[in-house]
Design an enzyme around this catalytic site. Structure first.
Site, PDB file in Angstrom:
ATOM      1  N   LYS A 207      -0.238  11.993   6.248  1.00 42.62           N
ATOM      2  CA  LYS A 207      -1.382  11.852   6.952  1.00 42.62           C
ATOM      3  C   LYS A 207      -2.205  12.962   7.291  1.00 42.62           C
ATOM      4  O   LYS A 207      -3.314  13.182   6.747  1.00 42.62           O
ATOM      5  CB  LYS A 207      -0.942  10.983   8.151  1.00 42.62           C
ATOM      6  CG  LYS A 207      -2.293  10.738   9.091  1.00 42.62           C
ATOM      7  CD  LYS A 207      -1.774   9.964  10.438  1.00 42.62           C
ATOM      8  CE  LYS A 207      -3.386   9.709  11.227  1.00 42.62           C
ATOM      9  NZ  LYS A 207      -3.085   9.113  12.486  1.00 42.62           N
ATOM     10  N   GLU A 213       7.666  19.878   5.976  1.00 43.66           N
ATOM     11  CA  GLU A 213       8.689  19.522   4.984  1.00 43.66           C
ATOM     12  C   GLU A 213       8.129  18.763   3.617  1.00 43.66           C
ATOM     13  O   GLU A 213       8.805  19.141   2.682  1.00 43.66           O
ATOM     14  CB  GLU A 213       9.447  18.157   5.766  1.00 43.66           C
ATOM     15  CG  GLU A 213      10.466  18.549   6.752  1.00 43.66           C
ATOM     16  CD  GLU A 213       9.683  18.504   8.244  1.00 43.66           C
ATOM     17  OE1 GLU A 213       8.582  18.516   8.093  1.00 43.66           O
ATOM     18  OE2 GLU A 213      10.258  18.449   9.152  1.00 43.66           O
ATOM     19  N   GLY A 268       0.715   7.150  11.924  1.00 43.05           N
ATOM     20  CA  GLY A 268       1.683   7.587  11.099  1.00 43.05           C
ATOM     21  C   GLY A 268       2.593   6.367  10.833  1.00 43.05           C
ATOM     22  O   GLY A 268       3.036   6.077   9.781  1.00 43.05           O
ATOM     23  N   ARG A 269       3.152   5.999  11.945  1.00 44.32           N
ATOM     24  CA  ARG A 269       4.184   5.157  12.086  1.00 44.32           C
ATOM     25  C   ARG A 269       3.818   3.871  11.770  1.00 44.32           C
ATOM     26  O   ARG A 269       4.614   2.864  11.837  1.00 44.32           O
ATOM     27  CB  ARG A 269       5.177   5.256  13.248  1.00 44.32           C
ATOM     28  CG  ARG A 269       4.490   5.209  14.651  1.00 44.32           C
ATOM     29  CD  ARG A 269       5.464   5.770  15.638  1.00 44.32           C
ATOM     30  NE  ARG A 269       4.750   5.954  17.246  1.00 44.32           N
ATOM     31  CZ  ARG A 269       4.131   6.891  17.173  1.00 44.32           C
ATOM     32  NH1 ARG A 269       4.023   7.999  16.507  1.00 44.32           N
ATOM     33  NH2 ARG A 269       3.596   7.089  18.430  1.00 44.32           N
ATOM     34  N   GLU A 354       9.643   6.780  18.689  1.00 43.75           N
ATOM     35  CA  GLU A 354       8.362   7.806  18.779  1.00 43.75           C
ATOM     36  C   GLU A 354       7.290   7.236  19.442  1.00 43.75           C
ATOM     37  O   GLU A 354       6.560   8.048  20.267  1.00 43.75           O
ATOM     38  CB  GLU A 354       7.964   7.955  17.280  1.00 43.75           C
ATOM     39  CG  GLU A 354       7.299   9.275  17.196  1.00 43.75           C
ATOM     40  CD  GLU A 354       7.166   9.825  15.764  1.00 43.75           C
ATOM     41  OE1 GLU A 354       7.734  10.728  15.327  1.00 43.75           O
ATOM     42  OE2 GLU A 354       6.060   9.386  15.110  1.00 43.75           O
ATOM     43  N   HIS A 385      32.547  -4.358  11.964  1.00 38.69           N
ATOM     44  CA  HIS A 385      33.711  -3.620  11.487  1.00 38.69           C
ATOM     45  C   HIS A 385      33.570  -1.994  12.098  1.00 38.69           C
ATOM     46  O   HIS A 385      34.341  -1.015  11.678  1.00 38.69           O
ATOM     47  CB  HIS A 385      34.332  -3.631  10.343  1.00 38.69           C
ATOM     48  CG  HIS A 385      34.382  -5.153  10.040  1.00 38.69           C
ATOM     49  ND1 HIS A 385      35.928  -5.614  10.047  1.00 38.69           N
ATOM     50  CD2 HIS A 385      33.800  -6.109   9.425  1.00 38.69           C
ATOM     51  CE1 HIS A 385      35.602  -7.118   9.735  1.00 38.69           C
ATOM     52  NE2 HIS A 385      34.389  -7.218   9.322  1.00 38.69           N
ATOM     53  N   LYS A 512       8.723  21.668  16.040  1.00 39.66           N
ATOM     54  CA  LYS A 512       8.281  22.278  15.015  1.00 39.66           C
ATOM     55  C   LYS A 512       7.675  23.495  15.163  1.00 39.66           C
ATOM     56  O   LYS A 512       7.817  24.268  14.395  1.00 39.66           O
ATOM     57  CB  LYS A 512       7.004  21.238  14.801  1.00 39.66           C
ATOM     58  CG  LYS A 512       7.215  20.074  14.198  1.00 39.66           C
ATOM     59  CD  LYS A 512       5.976  19.255  13.919  1.00 39.66           C
ATOM     60  CE  LYS A 512       5.812  17.891  13.525  1.00 39.66           C
ATOM     61  NZ  LYS A 512       4.610  17.278  13.349  1.00 39.66           N
TER      62      LYS A 512
END
Ligand code: F6P
Length: 552
Positions: A207, A213, A268-269, A354, A385, A512
């Site tokens: 975005k 990253e 963004g999400r 978030e 399990h 960050k």
């Protein structure tokens, strides 16, 4: 300053309600009311939601609905649909619903109709998919581009990964899709080792187009591409960008003709429905991407128009608030009984945590009640399990959503009925539990009398542990779209109840910034670095230790 949430009469009524239900067991609520399942369940957009296995009565739900009214949920919902800047700290509208509105409703931001912008970008995506699929758009050696590598992180990765995995039965034959998110070079290196530069399309999804990253991975992917016989001019054929930031895209060296855009009113999400979903469309076909949008739009219409007492996202949100704030349950499990949904919990961790992991209300004052729960999960039956033991008998209660399709894409023998039997049995066990007397009766005289009491206590289940069951006919682009929209709106409603901003994410900034500061203090291999002094003793000590290892 607005009235504190916990001072509201509606809040206090719910505290009283929790006290009056403290000694009540769900088992008895089911025995008392034959119609409980019908009363505490609903259906919309192809999803059936059963919330009857929660420690609530109809009165509890009524009180939760009163709290929703007191918090102005309907007005806030209308404000979101109207394009008001409800993301106040970033001064942005929140209009992901517009991205998937197939009825072409009216949505505007700052007086500008956004529908033509959305349609234009969808048409560009459609044309691009057609060119890639038909082989009209080829790579630098003339071969068709059959492999996608999507480079992005957070919302520019989790949604596309989760949806692409969930829609595997719809994949176009002969196409493969990879997702690189982590700045750990291993992620990119392992991916590049598996792909052919001549047939690979790199999608740089960000975005902001400034995320460390993603930019690092994008640069390294570009270098790798150029080192394999391609020229600078070939980059345009193999690298495209998905972003809101044309300036940064150009600076990176991608022609803005090769950029698919979205807008700052898409969080963004919440962006998988925008150009960020291009990897999905390329992998399952644009038609199926449209169907995904249609499914979400059906849930959006339900959310916008259904009265709150029938409104599934609102009801799930209120049940969540009840569990979080009045029953003190701080963890919520997402348990899809469908292997294709194996990344759903990871996706919802960002969507929920978030959004609602916040400690101040809109006016900046501290929240008076707990906000978003910890979200985790794994597909059933695997989780059974691994961690279900704690959900059944642990000291902290955990609420859970069980999700399943009644029909499988892979009708292999009796696998699916076995899966469904587990999908049904777990919430039943969590609700009912098993009393010590029941255990003793079952054990009979199989255990020596002097051990019976002890063993029976170990085998006792308190039950009364809340779950929701979400059932669909089949996992399709439409039902998947509806499922994700259900969760998005649930998260929104909870944010409204808590009075927080569900659409910013300042909490990820500090780390960050500190990482940027630390970066120059770390030694290259073989390099000497002075002792670190700028941080606390722990951070300095760790930097020095890493630098010693890297020097040797
Ligand atoms: O983790 C913070 C965050 O800003 C997320 O909200 C976002 O989805 C992610 O980083 C990636 O951001 P971008 O798409 O701008 O690269």
């Amino acid at each position: 300053m607005s009235e504190k949430l916990t001072d509201l009469a509606e809040w206090k009524a719910l505290e009283d309600e929790a006290s009056s239900l403290a000694q009540v067991h769900m088992r008895d609520l089911f025995t008392r009311d034959d119609a409980r399942f019908d009363k505490l369940s609903g259906e919309a957009a192809g999803l059936f939601v059963d919330y009857s296995k929660n420690l609530v009565t109809e009165e509890t739900v009524g009180k939760l609905l009163s709290l929703a009214s007191a918090r102005g949920l309907e007005d806030k919902r209308a404000a979101m649909y109207a394009g008001d800047k409800i993301n106040e700290t970033e001064d942005r509208a929140v209009l992901h619903v517009a991205l998937r509105d197939t009825t072409h409703g009216k949505y505007s931001v700052d007086g500008e109709d956004v529908m033509p912008l959305i349609e234009e970008e969808l048409s560009r995506m459609d044309r691009f998919c057609a060119a890639i699929h038909s082989g009209g758009h080829t790579g630098y050696t003339g071969k068709p581009l059959t492999t996608i590598v999507n480079i992005g992180i957070g919302g520019s990765d989790l949604g596309p990964v989760m949806i692409t995995e969930a829609l595997k039965p719809y994949w176009i034959e002969g196409r493969e899709c990879h997702f690189v998110s982590n700045v750990d070079g291993t992620h990119l290196a392992e991916t590049l080792a598996a792909v052919d530069p001549e047939t690979t399309l790199f999608i740089i999804a960000s975005k902001t187009f400034t995320t460390q990253e993603t930019m690092t991975n994008a640069m390294s992917a570009r270098d790798w591409f150029l080192q394999r016989g391609a020229s600078e001019a070939d980059v345009a054929k193999h690298f495209i960008a998905l972003s809101t930031n044309a300036g940064e895209v150009s600076k990176f060296g991608i022609d803005t003709d090769n950029m698919f855009k979205f807008w700052d009113w898409v969080g963004g999400r919440y962006s998988l429905w925008s150009a960020i979903g291009l990897s999905i469309a390329l992998q399952v076909g644009f038609e199926n991407f449209r169907k995904l949008l249609d499914g979400a739009a059906a849930m959006d219409r339900h959310f916008e128009t259904a009265p709150l007492n029938e409104n599934l996202p609102a009801l799930l949100a209120l049940i969540g608030v009840w569990n979080r704030n009045f029953l003190d349950i701080g963890t919520h499990a997402v348990l899809p009984y469908d292997q294709y949904l194996h990344r759903l919990a990871a996706y919802l961790q960002q969507a929920d945590m978030e959004s609602n992991g916040k400690g101040v209300v809109m006016d900046g004052s501290a929240v008076s009640a707990s906000t978003g729960p910890v979200i985790f999960g794994e597909p059933g039956t695997n989780g059974q399990h691994a961690f279900y033991q704690l959900i059944h008998q642990g000291t902290d209660k955990i609420s859970a959503d069980f999700i399943a399709p009644a029909l499988s894409h892979n009708p292999l023998g009796d696998h699916h009925v076995k899966l469904l039997a587990n999908f049904l049995a777990q919430p039943e066990a969590l609700m009912r539990g098993k009393t010590t007397d029941e255990v003793k009766a079952e054990l009979g005289d199989s255990i020596p009398a002097d051990r019976l009491d002890m063993i029976a206590r170990h085998k006792t289940f308190t039950g009364n542990r809340p779950t929701n069951s979400i059932l669909m006919e089949r996992l399709t682009p439409e039902t998947l779209g509806a499922l994700i929209a259900l969760y998005e709106h649930k998260i929104f409603c909870q944010g409204v109840i808590w009075g927080i901003n569900s659409f910013d994410q300042w909490g990820v900034e500090l780390g960050k910034v500190l990482a940027k500061a630390i970066l120059p203090e770390l030694a290259e291999r073989g390099q000497d670095k002075p002792a670190a002094t700028a941080h606390d003793a722990s951070t300095n000590g760790l930097i020095d230790r890493i630098n010693r290892i890297r020097k040797s």
